[in-house]
Design an enzyme around this catalytic site. Sequence first.
Site, PDB file in Angstrom:
ATOM      1  N   ARG A  24      13.378  43.341  44.512  1.00 53.54           N
ATOM      2  CA  ARG A  24      14.278  43.464  45.668  1.00 53.54           C
ATOM      3  C   ARG A  24      15.661  43.930  45.244  1.00 53.54           C
ATOM      4  O   ARG A  24      16.330  44.670  45.968  1.00 53.54           O
ATOM      5  CB  ARG A  24      14.357  42.121  46.395  1.00 53.54           C
ATOM      6  CG  ARG A  24      13.060  41.826  47.165  1.00 53.54           C
ATOM      7  CD  ARG A  24      12.938  40.347  47.434  1.00 53.54           C
ATOM      8  NE  ARG A  24      11.847  40.010  48.318  1.00 53.54           N
ATOM      9  CZ  ARG A  24      10.574  39.839  47.933  1.00 53.54           C
ATOM     10  NH1 ARG A  24      10.232  40.005  46.660  1.00 53.54           N
ATOM     11  NH2 ARG A  24       9.642  39.491  48.807  1.00 53.54           N
TER      12      ARG A  24
ATOM     13  N   GLY B 260       1.733  44.726  44.063  1.00 54.99           N
ATOM     14  CA  GLY B 260       1.602  44.585  45.515  1.00 54.99           C
ATOM     15  C   GLY B 260       2.970  44.508  46.170  1.00 54.99           C
ATOM     16  O   GLY B 260       3.199  45.080  47.244  1.00 54.99           O
TER      17      GLY B 260
ATOM     18  N   ASP C  26       1.296  31.770  43.787  1.00 53.99           N
ATOM     19  CA  ASP C  26       1.018  32.452  42.515  1.00 53.99           C
ATOM     20  C   ASP C  26       0.644  31.479  41.400  1.00 53.99           C
ATOM     21  O   ASP C  26       0.361  31.909  40.282  1.00 53.99           O
ATOM     22  CB  ASP C  26       2.244  33.272  42.088  1.00 53.99           C
ATOM     23  CG  ASP C  26       2.481  34.448  43.033  1.00 53.99           C
ATOM     24  OD1 ASP C  26       1.514  34.940  43.643  1.00 53.99           O
ATOM     25  OD2 ASP C  26       3.648  34.872  43.169  1.00 53.99           O
TER      26      ASP C  26
ATOM     27  N   ARG D  26      -6.359  46.456  47.113  1.00 53.35           N
ATOM     28  CA  ARG D  26      -5.694  45.378  47.871  1.00 53.35           C
ATOM     29  C   ARG D  26      -5.391  45.812  49.307  1.00 53.35           C
ATOM     30  O   ARG D  26      -5.058  46.959  49.574  1.00 53.35           O
ATOM     31  CB  ARG D  26      -4.443  44.932  47.116  1.00 53.35           C
ATOM     32  CG  ARG D  26      -4.859  44.335  45.772  1.00 53.35           C
ATOM     33  CD  ARG D  26      -3.724  43.767  45.020  1.00 53.35           C
ATOM     34  NE  ARG D  26      -3.159  42.620  45.694  1.00 53.35           N
ATOM     35  CZ  ARG D  26      -2.038  42.024  45.307  1.00 53.35           C
ATOM     36  NH1 ARG D  26      -1.380  42.486  44.267  1.00 53.35           N
ATOM     37  NH2 ARG D  26      -1.590  40.984  45.951  1.00 53.35           N
TER      38      ARG D  26
ATOM     39  N   ARG E  40      -8.759  35.399  42.859  1.00 48.52           N
ATOM     40  CA  ARG E  40      -8.395  34.338  41.909  1.00 48.52           C
ATOM     41  C   ARG E  40      -9.238  33.080  42.054  1.00 48.52           C
ATOM     42  O   ARG E  40      -9.290  32.269  41.121  1.00 48.52           O
ATOM     43  CB  ARG E  40      -6.898  34.021  42.013  1.00 48.52           C
ATOM     44  CG  ARG E  40      -6.061  35.129  41.423  1.00 48.52           C
ATOM     45  CD  ARG E  40      -4.586  34.826  41.390  1.00 48.52           C
ATOM     46  NE  ARG E  40      -3.907  35.859  40.621  1.00 48.52           N
ATOM     47  CZ  ARG E  40      -2.622  36.156  40.734  1.00 48.52           C
ATOM     48  NH1 ARG E  40      -1.857  35.487  41.580  1.00 48.52           N
ATOM     49  NH2 ARG E  40      -2.087  37.106  39.982  1.00 48.52           N
TER      50      ARG E  40
HETATM   51  C1  S3P Z   1       5.616  38.134  46.578  1.00 48.15           C
HETATM   52  C2  S3P Z   1       4.937  37.512  47.586  1.00 48.15           C
HETATM   53  C3  S3P Z   1       3.616  36.903  47.400  1.00 48.15           C
HETATM   54  C4  S3P Z   1       3.308  36.668  45.932  1.00 48.15           C
HETATM   55  C5  S3P Z   1       3.636  37.854  45.084  1.00 48.15           C
HETATM   56  C6  S3P Z   1       5.109  38.198  45.188  1.00 48.15           C
HETATM   57  C7  S3P Z   1       6.919  38.751  46.877  1.00 48.15           C
HETATM   58  O1  S3P Z   1       2.637  37.777  47.930  1.00 48.15           O
HETATM   59  O2  S3P Z   1       1.947  36.325  45.778  1.00 48.15           O
HETATM   60  O3  S3P Z   1       3.330  37.610  43.725  1.00 48.15           O
HETATM   61  O4  S3P Z   1       7.649  39.108  45.942  1.00 48.15           O
HETATM   62  O5  S3P Z   1       7.225  38.893  48.065  1.00 48.15           O
HETATM   63  P1  S3P Z   1       2.209  37.733  49.483  1.00 48.15           P
HETATM   64  O6  S3P Z   1       3.345  38.189  50.288  1.00 48.15           O
HETATM   65  O7  S3P Z   1       1.039  38.667  49.560  1.00 48.15           O
HETATM   66  O8  S3P Z   1       1.835  36.311  49.740  1.00 48.15           O
END
Ligand code: S3P
Length: 434
Positions: free
Chosen positions: A30, A98, A319, A126, A350
């Site tokens: 971010r 992701g 996580d 994903r 997982r």
């Molecule tokens: C994250 C949000 C989570 C987390 C990922 C990091 C983020 O995912 O599992 O490792 O930085 O916003 P989800 O938004 O899919 O829950």
Amino acid sequence: MSARVDWRARTGSPLRGTLAIPGDKSISHRAVMLAALADGVSTIDGFLEGEDTRATAAIFSRMGVRIETPSPSRRIVHGVGIDGLHAPDGALDCGNAGTGMRLLAGLLAAQRFDSTLTGDDSLRKRPMRRVTEPLATMGARIDTAAGGLPPLHIHGGQHLHGARHALDVASAQVKSALLLAGLYAQGETEVVEPHPTRDYTERMLAALDVDIDFSPGYARLRGGQRLRATDVVVPADFSSAAFFLVAASIVPGSDLCLRAVGLNPRRTGLLHVLRHMGADIEEAHAGRCGGEAVADLRVRHAQLRGVEVPQALVADMIDEFPALFIAAACAEGPTVVRGAAELRVKESDRIAVMAEGLRALGIRVDETPDGATIHPAPLHGGSVDSHADHRIAMAFAVAAQVAEGDVQIHDVANVATSFPGFDTLARGAGFGLE
Ligand code: S3P
């Protein structure tokens, strides 16, 4: 793509010393994104030098943002302003991330130019409809591959309008994608979550002078605002610290200190669960780092007991389940996880992958669609496939510290996505790992 790497892990010595855990991955992503969009120059300290976050920085460089690296874990980002990104000269590769792909989907949906987001084999499996569908209600046009999978082809030049989103899935990535699109939308964008998730996007937007209204599970902002550059200090990543919290809890004789770990309440579900299991974890030198609560965590070996993980804590430890499964395998009595179906769509499934690996080491795991029951037993040696999932690899390196025999862990190169140098740090603390 990274070359295939395997580890051989085995019992080492009691874990001792004081460790500096690398910077938070979520905040690092971010920080680069928002600093790039700001007016002025921002410095980021404690930036995670992981493959995921470096991929995000590289994407912004390709869109015309000058990013300097004067020293490791420091970035100087020359913001181009909210309308200053340039069209990239080809597909943008998010690697394994992701977070990178979903947040960028929201941001790029609002640009004047077309773009394509792709990623590695894991990321291309994903689900992306969770972002493309709500973005479409704001006027975005994004094409996916069959089944709503990446790559994402994003059509620029759309005029987005604000919307109220009541999300089905508790996801900080989805919420953040919508807020980033909302920065460019006409009117207000509002997001209501089924469970509160990490609020780093909201906090950082506020730190960059954006007028945003947010509280746990809720966020709202008005489009058309500008971001003002600021300096960001990134705390140590709780999710990386988690492996050492579990390792020192289960290895007899351990006494480990983890320095200045980020303790945002939306991240620390595992701390509550481990303490409930009987873990001995003390907090010291509580303070703030870049607006986030941090503290040193001192963890000593303790006999753990199995628990039923409260469903209300699942999002706050989303996580940390690979690490929790290892703690559960070493506890007295079964541990039950429910309400965690999201684990099936992480870097790997997982639930299935942890169950498969634990079974290979002699642990019975009863899987359900949204969780598992883990029945502890003495761990033996064996061969485990991480399915290229960084957190699975590190979880089994922890398990190996109490196994009676060597544990081969296959396909671990992706540990570098979130925790470069994990193996060196772990060996220094006493892990048997090569
Ligand atoms: C994250 C949000 C989570 C987390 C990922 C990091 C983020 O995912 O599992 O490792 O930085 O916003 P989800 O938004 O899919 O829950």
